[in-house]
Design an enzyme around this catalytic site. Structure first.
Site, PDB file in Angstrom:
ATOM      1  N   CYS A  37       0.858  -1.183   0.000  1.00 18.35           N
ATOM      2  CA  CYS A  37       0.000   0.000   0.000  1.00 18.35           C
ATOM      3  C   CYS A  37       0.888   1.226   0.000  1.00 18.35           C
ATOM      4  O   CYS A  37       1.292   1.704   1.047  1.00 18.35           O
ATOM      5  CB  CYS A  37      -0.904   0.009   1.226  1.00 18.35           C
ATOM      6  SG  CYS A  37      -1.933   1.480   1.328  1.00 18.35           S
ATOM      7  N   PHE A 183      -5.889   8.105  17.614  1.00 17.00           N
ATOM      8  CA  PHE A 183      -7.087   7.817  18.406  1.00 17.00           C
ATOM      9  C   PHE A 183      -7.774   9.091  18.895  1.00 17.00           C
ATOM     10  O   PHE A 183      -8.291   9.133  20.015  1.00 17.00           O
ATOM     11  CB  PHE A 183      -6.771   6.912  19.600  1.00 17.00           C
ATOM     12  CG  PHE A 183      -6.498   5.497  19.229  1.00 17.00           C
ATOM     13  CD1 PHE A 183      -7.467   4.721  18.622  1.00 17.00           C
ATOM     14  CD2 PHE A 183      -5.265   4.929  19.484  1.00 17.00           C
ATOM     15  CE1 PHE A 183      -7.216   3.402  18.293  1.00 17.00           C
ATOM     16  CE2 PHE A 183      -5.005   3.610  19.149  1.00 17.00           C
ATOM     17  CZ  PHE A 183      -5.982   2.849  18.544  1.00 17.00           C
ATOM     18  N   VAL A 184      -7.759  10.145  18.074  1.00 23.53           N
ATOM     19  CA  VAL A 184      -8.394  11.403  18.471  1.00 23.53           C
ATOM     20  C   VAL A 184      -9.896  11.241  18.277  1.00 23.53           C
ATOM     21  O   VAL A 184     -10.405  11.313  17.167  1.00 23.53           O
ATOM     22  CB  VAL A 184      -7.857  12.595  17.656  1.00 23.53           C
ATOM     23  CG1 VAL A 184      -8.523  13.886  18.116  1.00 23.53           C
ATOM     24  CG2 VAL A 184      -6.349  12.686  17.788  1.00 23.53           C
ATOM     25  N   ARG A 185     -10.559  10.965  19.344  1.00 22.97           N
ATOM     26  CA  ARG A 185     -12.010  10.768  19.327  1.00 22.97           C
ATOM     27  C   ARG A 185     -12.555  11.140  20.694  1.00 22.97           C
ATOM     28  O   ARG A 185     -11.776  11.446  21.602  1.00 22.97           O
ATOM     29  CB  ARG A 185     -12.363   9.332  18.954  1.00 22.97           C
ATOM     30  CG  ARG A 185     -11.644   8.296  19.799  1.00 22.97           C
ATOM     31  CD  ARG A 185     -11.892   6.898  19.302  1.00 22.97           C
ATOM     32  NE  ARG A 185     -11.138   6.660  18.081  1.00 22.97           N
ATOM     33  CZ  ARG A 185     -11.066   5.492  17.482  1.00 22.97           C
ATOM     34  NH1 ARG A 185     -11.711   4.459  17.976  1.00 22.97           N
ATOM     35  NH2 ARG A 185     -10.356   5.333  16.393  1.00 22.97           N
TER      36      ARG A 185
END
Length: 197
Positions: A37, A183-185
């Protein structure tokens, strides 16, 4: 094969046909099939370090709630995602005097890499590439090495995403001096680079 130890490199795989299996490549049209990828053509991981800029001017780090607010704003400006839940978003963000992040050059696409390309391409078209003003690149998914590489080459000093970064992305961010948050939530967020003192 590792030149020093003589052992096979851990990230290089060699394949061979089983004994008794005949194969004549001239008998049919043969195409190389890859599963990479964005790293196509790279033989060993060490080659990825070549060409990465060093000591990017990173912006000031921001409080986790400021990042979460910026991602909420990004989500609110994704009309395709609102209709389909099938797109990613990306944006450049600049810190304001009060510490908030102001979004600029938002883009949507099926792939997070394409969304990031659209955002950085807008900077290129406007004549602001590489960026001289400290900026964040926000992406609505996992943070891969390629995302960090694109940010570094564009002069973007900080990357944040709602997903986790890959190990290679963390290594690249640390090598370039980028700030990296994953993991910015809601209720979360982790800083992966620079390393904690």
């Amino acid at each position: 094969i590792d030149a020093e130890s003589g052992e096979p490199a851990p990230h290089v795989w060699n394949a061979a046909l089983a004994e008794g299996v005949a194969f004549d490549p001239r008998a049919s049209r043969a195409l190389v099939v890859g599963s990479a990828c964005g790293l196509c053509g790279t033989r060993v991981l060490e080659d990825l370090r070549d060409g990465l800029p060093r000591a990017i001017a990173a912006p000031m780090d921001v409080e986790p709630e400021r990042l979460r607010a910026a991602f909420a704003e990004l989500r609110s400006q994704q009309p395709l995602f609102a209709r389909t839940a099938g797109t990613h978003g990306a944006a450049l963000a600049f810190a304001e005097r009060d510490g908030a992040l102001a979004l600029h050059d938002l883009a949507e696409d099926v792939g997070r890499h394409n969304a990031a390309d659209k955002v950085l391409g807008a900077a290129l078209r406007s004549g602001h590439y590489p960026l001289e003003r400290p900026a964040w690149l926000l992406v609505s998914g996992r943070i891969s090495y390629e995302i960090v590489q694109k940010a570094a080459l564009a002069g973007v000093g900080a990357v944040a995403g709602v997903g986790m970064p890959t190990t290679l992305a963390v290594s690249a961010a640390r090598a370039c001096g980028l700030i990296l948050h994953g993991f910015v939530r809601e209720g979360g967020g982790l800083r992966y680079a620079p390393e904690a003192d």
